[in-house]
Every structure is written in structure tokens, then in C-alpha cells.
Design a protein around this motif. Structure first.
Motif, PDB file in Angstrom:
ATOM      1  N   THR A  94       0.824  -1.214   0.000  1.00 35.52           N
ATOM      2  CA  THR A  94       0.000   0.000   0.000  1.00 35.52           C
ATOM      3  C   THR A  94       0.856   1.261   0.000  1.00 35.52           C
ATOM      4  OG1 THR A  94      -0.200  -0.150   2.416  1.00 35.52           O
ATOM      5  CG2 THR A  94      -1.983  -1.078   1.114  1.00 35.52           C
ATOM      6  N   GLU A  95       1.988   1.213   0.680  1.00 29.79           N
ATOM      7  CA  GLU A  95       2.875   2.386   0.706  1.00 29.79           C
ATOM      8  C   GLU A  95       3.425   2.676  -0.686  1.00 29.79           C
ATOM      9  OE1 GLU A  95       4.823   5.691   2.067  1.00 29.79           O
ATOM     10  OE2 GLU A  95       3.256   4.481   3.048  1.00 29.79           O
ATOM     11  N   LYS A  98       0.656   4.178  -2.722  1.00 27.38           N
ATOM     12  CA  LYS A  98       0.439   5.542  -2.214  1.00 27.38           C
ATOM     13  C   LYS A  98       1.449   6.516  -2.804  1.00 27.38           C
ATOM     14  CE  LYS A  98       0.544   8.137   2.156  1.00 27.38           C
ATOM     15  NZ  LYS A  98       0.704   7.994   3.635  1.00 27.38           N
ATOM     16  N   GLN A  99       2.717   6.128  -2.829  1.00 30.05           N
ATOM     17  CA  GLN A  99       3.750   7.017  -3.339  1.00 30.05           C
ATOM     18  C   GLN A  99       3.586   7.280  -4.839  1.00 30.05           C
ATOM     19  OE1 GLN A  99       5.787   8.784  -1.462  1.00 30.05           O
ATOM     20  NE2 GLN A  99       4.778   7.763   0.278  1.00 30.05           N
ATOM     21  N   MET A 125      -6.777   3.277   2.067  1.00 34.70           N
ATOM     22  CA  MET A 125      -5.570   4.098   1.971  1.00 34.70           C
ATOM     23  C   MET A 125      -5.769   5.229   0.979  1.00 34.70           C
ATOM     24  SD  MET A 125      -2.826   4.775  -0.192  1.00 34.70           S
ATOM     25  CE  MET A 125      -2.662   3.355  -1.267  1.00 34.70           C
ATOM     26  N   LEU A 126      -6.321   4.911  -0.198  1.00 36.11           N
ATOM     27  CA  LEU A 126      -6.526   5.942  -1.223  1.00 36.11           C
ATOM     28  C   LEU A 126      -7.548   6.981  -0.780  1.00 36.11           C
ATOM     29  CD1 LEU A 126      -6.590   3.664  -4.413  1.00 36.11           C
ATOM     30  CD2 LEU A 126      -4.744   5.196  -3.697  1.00 36.11           C
ATOM     31  N   LEU A 129      -6.256   9.854   1.275  1.00 36.21           N
ATOM     32  CA  LEU A 129      -5.395  10.857   0.647  1.00 36.21           C
ATOM     33  C   LEU A 129      -6.230  12.078   0.276  1.00 36.21           C
ATOM     34  CD1 LEU A 129      -3.231   8.602  -1.722  1.00 36.21           C
ATOM     35  CD2 LEU A 129      -2.631   9.472   0.539  1.00 36.21           C
TER      36      LEU A 129
END
Length: 490
Positions: A94-95, A98-99, A125-126, A129
Motif C-alpha cells: 500500500t505504501e 500511495k507514493q 488508503m486511497l 489521501l
């Protein structure tokens, strides 16, 4: 959500499932319908058992040489300008995603159906943001998203637990839909919403049915075309795949595609069979940036163990469609995004026994799952192996349950004790027996049935009829002796 879909205990989930009459009817109908379609498609192909053996050989060979094929695939993707990231954990996966989204300054992300993205919690996670919107583009997943991200209940048919009226109500509340509950009209409503989002999305995220090691492309099977749009329109594509979802070449992928389509939805071939990668210079569409995230997240726990065959799975869901336990408790009863027999084997491997230790016991061990698996995973044997590990190696079976099992084991293994039990079972179970009208020949003629069995038996008698045993003079052994004596006299 992640791997776990519920904070309730296993018993609480079972109670909820027993009360959900609609879900049980929907699952039963789907299983019956899929049986006809699946077996018809397999018969049409011909030599089904030989196809299964070939599928098993492909998957076993690939798993045996997994590091080599993963390296080959990674090198091929890099040669074409793509990027591969090996994620040990869900957090690492997920990281990375995300990046990429932050780097591209994306505001809209489209996703095609993917169990792995659900497993690692990509959606939450998205959504956390700033300014990022996410759209599930598989129709069933879109329905669940509109219904406040409801839990999936099937590997292939995630919204099987909902009827058309429930879906109409969700669309009316969330999308302002004013039509009827006709599936065609509901699908048109979803399509209109999705198409606008597709055209504006900067990033597309897909899963991967099979990654082709010698060419560096991915293979996707869909019936709605949403995955093709997710690949072809956004400038950046991210693929998430379990590390085991790889094949040596396109030849093996073609075999598995045939097995998958017939086993998952009873079709000769899915509507869209796509092989995709980074956009070539002479192509008009496709991603300009291509990222592949290869996930472990506990899969390596199975390598070199008795549970290694579970990595052969091609996620067809066929085992769910024949399982009598899944028929009664549905997907939500398992508490994992991987329900049914495959989930009962895979979930403890990925998430551990503390979290999913009840699932290997949620099986009748009838073996139907093993018989239908297109790549011949011995699912019921692996369920037994889980039980053996928990009981013998980890000493997780303890207390009164363990005492009961030891008593039963001793009694059934000792002839004298077993004969004694056969003589007193009719009288001994009299206090627990209830009268009931005879509806099946011989079912309750010995004085009713056991309504509330003691100890471990209660789990059975809560949901099934257990006839009271006959008198010792009328049981099968007595009948057999009389019968053989009569033959001699004749």
C-alpha cells in the motif's frame, strides 16, 4: 477491511448467517445454476480430467521454480520500461501504491476487481489521501462500494448476498437513480457513472490472473470490459498480484484461462481475455507508466510445507459453488475475504491460526471441493492437516473439548467399550430425545430425535436432526446377525 472482514466472533457470524434467509436462498440458487453451467462447459471441452492434470502440473512446476520465474518476469518488465516492486507485507504494498499516486498528483483512481487489492486495504488508503477519489469498476464491487463498502461474500460473485431490490434502493439513495429494479437498467445506471470516471482517471489499478514470465505482460480475464478500460485510458497503471500468480509462458496461460472460465462462470472463455503491459510506441492507447507490485503477505509461509498446494489456486471459486457449508453460512460467515474451502485453507496460512483457526473446522470434509478444483488442490486433506497442526503441534485443542475427543477416541478404539455403548445408547439418550412426526421412512421410529446434544454434539444437533439410536436388539449389527443366520437356515 484487509484480510479480515468482520470484528465479530465466529459464533456471532454463524448466528447472523443462520438468520439471513435471503442469503441462503441466493447462495443455494447460485450453486445450483453454476453446477449446470460449469459441468456443461467442462463436458463441452472434453477430457476434463486430463485438463485438470495438466493444470496441476503447470501450477506445481511454477511454484517449484517460483524465484526463477519471478526474476525472469521482473527483468522482462524492466526491459520494456516498467517497474516491479516486491512487497513482503501488505503495508509495503500500500505504501508503494500511495507514493505512485502522490507522485502523479492523481485525483481520480479507477480499479478493476482484485482480491489482492482488497487483501492489502488499498481502498481505505486511497480514500484517506487528500482530494483522491476511487471508483470500483467491476459491477458487483461497484454495488458494494455504493453500499458503504459492504463486505464481499464470494471470490467471483462478491455481491451474491444482495437482490435487485436492495441494489435499486442503494442506487436510489447514493446515485439518485429513479428507475425500476430491472438488472439491465441498474447496469446502465452504473455504466453511466463509471464511464465519466474512466475518462477522467489518471491512475488505473488492476489485479492479475496470471503474469507471463517470458514476456513481462499480465493476463486478465473479465466479462465486463472494465479491466480493459482501466488499463487503456489512465496514463499510469499499477498491477497488484500475489507472488504465486505467474506462469512460464503464454502457452500455460492459455491452458489455465480455459480451466478458469469453465470453473468460475461456466463459460468456454470469458468475454475479455487480455494480455497487457506498458504502451508500445506504435500503440494509440495504454499506460505510459507501468508498475507491478508482487505481494508475499504470508504466501511464503506455505512454501516447502504441506500447505504448498494451496498456492496452485487460480481463484475460480468453484470450490465455493459445491460446498455445503458455504451454502448455509455464505461468505460473511467465514470472516475472511477468501471464504469457502479455499479460504478455510488459505486464510490461516496468510493470517495465522489465532485469527482464522476456526475455519478449518467449518467443513464437513465431504471432498466435493477437491473433486471440482480445476488444478487438483487436495483441499479437504489440507483442512485435515490444519486440524492436525493445531491439535498436535501447537496444542491448541485443549480443555473440555479435548477431553471429549479423547473419551470418544478411547471408546471407539476399544471393542468392549464400543459394544457397551451400542447396548446402552438407546436408553442413555432417552432424556435428550424429543418426539417428532415421521416424515422420512425409519428416521424417527425409535422414539424421536436428539434436540440438544451434549458437548461437541450440540453444534450438529442445533442445525440437523439426529435420530435416537434403536434398541440394541434392533440395531444394524443385531439385524445382520439374524439375517446371516436366516441365510444359513435356508
Amino acid at each position: 477491511m484487509g484480510l479480515t472482514t468482520s470484528t465479530k466472533t465466529f459464533k456471532e457470524r454463524l448466528e447472523d448467517s443462520k438468520k439471513d434467509g435471503f442469503m441462503q436462498k441466493a447462495v443455494a440458487k447460485a450453486q445450483d445454476d453454476q453446477w449446470v453451467k460449469r459441468e456443461g462447459a467442462r463436458d463441452e471441452l472434453g477430457h476434463w480430467e486430463q485438463w485438470r492434470e495438466l493444470g496441476e502440473q503447470i501450477r506445481q512446476h511454477t511454484i517449484s521454480y517460483l524465484p526463477d520465474y519471478l526474476e525472469q518476469f521482473s527483468d522482462k518488465v524492466a526491459e520494456q520500461g516498467g517497474k516491479v516492486f516486491f512487497a513482503q507485507t501488505a503495508e509495503e504494498a500500500t505504501e508503494y501504491v500511495k507514493q505512485v499516486v502522490i507522485e502523479k498528483k492523481a485525483k481520480k483512481v479507477v480499479k478493476s476487481k482484485s482480491m489482492v487489492t482488497t487483501e492489502v486495504d488499498i481502498d481505505p488508503m486511497l480514500l484517506n489521501l487528500d482530494g483522491v477519489s476511487v471508483m470500483e469498476t467491476d459491477l458487483a464491487e461497484f454495488i458494494l462500494q455504493m453500499d458503504d463498502w459492504d463486505e464481499p461474500s464470494h471470490i467471483v460473485f462478491p455481491s451474491i448476498h444482495k437482490n435487485r431490490e436492495q441494489i435499486r434502493q442503494v442506487f436510489a439513495e447514493k446515485l439518485g437513480y429513479q428507475g425500476d429494479n430491472d438488472p439491465v437498467n441498474l447496469a446502465r445506471c452504473a455504466r453511466e457513472v463509471m464511464r465519466k470516471f474512466f475518462l477522467e482517471a489518471e491512475v488505473g489499478i488492476t489485479g492479475c490472473n496470471f503474469a507471463i514470465a517470458d514476456s513481462g505482460v499480465i493476463n486478465l480475464n473479465t466479462n465486463e470490459g472494465n479491466a480493459d478500460l482501466t488499463i487503456s485510458i489512465p496514463k499510469t497503471q499499477i498491477v497488484l498480484m500475489g507472488m504465486e500468480r505467474i506462469v512460464p509462458s503464454i502457452k500455460e496461460a492459455e491452458v489455465l484461462d480455459n480451466l478458469l472460465a469453465r470453473s468460475a462462470v461456466g463459460q468456454s472463455l470469458t468475454t475479455y481475455v487480455t494480455f497487457a503491459g506498458i504502451k508500445n510506441e506504435d500503440e494509440s492507447d495504454g499506460p505510459e507508466e507501468f508498475h507491478v507490485v508482487i505481494l508475499d503477505n504470508g504466501r511464503s509461509n506455505a512454501l516447502g510445507t504441506a500447505f504448498e498446494p494451496v498456492l496452485q489456486c487460480i481463484r475460480c471459486g468453484s470450490c465455493l459453488n459445491v460446498c455445503p457449508v458455504y451454502r448455509h453460512i455464505g461468505g460473511h460467515g467465514y470472516g475472511s475475504i477468501y471464504p469457502g474451502p479455499i479460504g478455510a485453507v488459505l486464510s490461516p496460512v496468510l493470517g495465522g491460526y489465532k485469527q482464522f483457526g476456526e475455519l478449518p473446522y467449518a467443513s464437513s470434509l465431504c471432498g466435493a471441493c477437491t473433486d471440482t478444483c480445476p488444478v487438483k488442490i487436495p483441499l479437504h486433506e489440507l483442512l485435515i492437516e490444519h486440524r492436525r497442526v493445531m491439535t498436535n503441534e501447537l496444542n491448541m485443542q485443549h480443555g473440555f473439548d479435548d477431553f471429549q475427543m479423547r473419551v470418544v477416541g478411547k471408546a471407539t478404539a476399544t471393542p468392549s467399550l464400543f459394544k457397551m455403548a451400542m447396548k446402552i445408547d438407546h436408553v442413555g439418550l432417552a432424556p435428550l430425545s424429543k418426539k417428532k412426526e415421521i416424515t422420512v421412512e425409519n428416521m424417527f421410529q425409535y422414539g424421536g430425535y436428539i434436540a440438544k446434544g451434549p458437548g461437541l454434539v450440540k453444534g450438529w444437533t442445533d442445525v440437523r436432526d439426529l435420530p435416537r439410536p434403536p434398541k440394541s436388539s434392533e440395531n444394524f449389527r443385531s439385524w445382520y446377525k439374524k439375517h446371516k443366520a436366516g441365510e444359513k437356515n435356508d
